[in-house]
Scaffold this motif. Structure first.
Motif, short mmCIF file in Angstrom:
data_model
loop_
_atom_site.label_atom_id
_atom_site.label_comp_id
_atom_site.label_asym_id
_atom_site.label_seq_id
_atom_site.Cartn_x
_atom_site.Cartn_y
_atom_site.Cartn_z
N TYR A 17 0.84 -1.21 0.00
CA TYR A 17 0.00 0.00 0.00
C TYR A 17 0.87 1.26 0.00
O TYR A 17 0.56 2.23 -0.67
N CYS A 18 1.95 1.22 0.76
CA CYS A 18 2.86 2.38 0.82
C CYS A 18 3.47 2.64 -0.56
O CYS A 18 3.55 3.79 -0.99
N ILE A 19 3.89 1.59 -1.23
CA ILE A 19 4.46 1.73 -2.58
C ILE A 19 3.43 2.35 -3.53
O ILE A 19 3.78 3.09 -4.44
N ASN A 20 2.16 2.05 -3.28
CA ASN A 20 1.08 2.56 -4.13
C ASN A 20 0.52 3.88 -3.61
O ASN A 20 -0.67 4.17 -3.76
N ASP A 21 1.37 4.68 -2.97
CA ASP A 21 1.07 6.06 -2.57
C ASP A 21 0.06 6.22 -1.43
O ASP A 21 -0.63 7.23 -1.36
N PHE A 22 -0.03 5.25 -0.55
CA PHE A 22 -0.83 5.43 0.66
C PHE A 22 0.10 5.95 1.75
O PHE A 22 1.14 5.36 2.00
N GLY A 23 -0.27 7.03 2.40
CA GLY A 23 0.48 7.54 3.54
C GLY A 23 0.07 6.79 4.79
O GLY A 23 -0.89 6.01 4.78
N PRO A 24 0.77 7.01 5.91
CA PRO A 24 0.45 6.30 7.16
C PRO A 24 -1.00 6.47 7.62
O PRO A 24 -1.62 5.52 8.08
N VAL A 25 -1.55 7.67 7.50
CA VAL A 25 -2.93 7.89 7.94
C VAL A 25 -3.90 7.15 7.02
O VAL A 25 -4.83 6.48 7.48
N GLN A 26 -3.67 7.24 5.72
CA GLN A 26 -4.52 6.51 4.77
C GLN A 26 -4.41 5.01 4.98
O GLN A 26 -5.41 4.29 4.90
N LEU A 27 -3.20 4.54 5.25
CA LEU A 27 -2.99 3.12 5.51
C LEU A 27 -3.76 2.66 6.73
O LEU A 27 -4.40 1.60 6.71
N SER A 28 -3.71 3.45 7.80
CA SER A 28 -4.42 3.05 9.02
C SER A 28 -5.92 2.97 8.77
O SER A 28 -6.58 2.03 9.20
N LYS A 29 -6.46 3.90 8.01
CA LYS A 29 -7.90 3.87 7.69
C LYS A 29 -8.24 2.66 6.81
O LYS A 29 -9.27 2.02 7.00
N LYS A 30 -7.36 2.34 5.87
CA LYS A 30 -7.61 1.20 4.99
C LYS A 30 -7.58 -0.12 5.77
O LYS A 30 -8.43 -0.98 5.58
N LEU A 31 -6.61 -0.27 6.67
CA LEU A 31 -6.51 -1.48 7.48
C LEU A 31 -7.72 -1.61 8.41
O LEU A 31 -8.22 -2.72 8.63
N GLU A 32 -8.18 -0.49 8.94
CA GLU A 32 -9.39 -0.51 9.79
C GLU A 32 -10.60 -0.94 8.98
O GLU A 32 -11.40 -1.76 9.44
N LYS A 33 -10.71 -0.41 7.77
CA LYS A 33 -11.85 -0.75 6.90
C LYS A 33 -11.83 -2.24 6.53
O LYS A 33 -12.88 -2.87 6.45
N GLU A 34 -10.63 -2.79 6.35
CA GLU A 34 -10.48 -4.21 6.02
C GLU A 34 -10.57 -5.11 7.25
O GLU A 34 -10.48 -6.33 7.14
N ARG A 35 -10.72 -4.49 8.43
CA ARG A 35 -10.85 -5.21 9.70
C ARG A 35 -9.64 -6.09 9.99
O ARG A 35 -9.75 -7.25 10.41
N ILE A 36 -8.45 -5.53 9.79
CA ILE A 36 -7.21 -6.24 10.08
C ILE A 36 -6.78 -5.87 11.49
O ILE A 36 -6.56 -4.70 11.79
N PRO A 37 -6.67 -6.86 12.39
CA PRO A 37 -6.29 -6.57 13.77
C PRO A 37 -4.89 -5.95 13.86
O PRO A 37 -4.01 -6.26 13.06
#
Length: 75
Positions: A17-37
């Motif tokens: 995700y980082c390689i595909n231009d997701f920043g740390p905040v965007q990454l955290s939101k994406k992982l939350e949305k995907e329900r990854i513990p």
């Protein structure tokens, strides 16, 4: 460090995700949305994890060489 099969899939996903231009905040939101513990929830074996990632934890994962597939102490 030994990790479970499911937990081992998370760092490569974060790096991808980082390689595909997701920043740390965007990454955290994406992982939350995907329900990854989170790491702590996985280690505690939470039955109902909140999956609330924070940018600081994402950065800590991205800074660890073993998560970036570097050779560390020939392991």
């Amino acid at each position: 460090m030994l990790v479970g099969e499911e937990a081992a899939k998370v760092p490569p996903k974060i790096v991808d995700y980082c390689i595909n231009d997701f920043g740390p905040v965007q990454l955290s939101k994406k992982l939350e949305k995907e329900r990854i513990p989170t790491t702590q929830e996985y280690n505690r074996k939470d039955i109902f994890p909140t999956c609330k990632w924070c940018a600081k934890n994402i950065m800590e994962i991205l800074e660890r060489p073993e998560y970036l597939w570097h050779i560390v102490n020939f392991k």
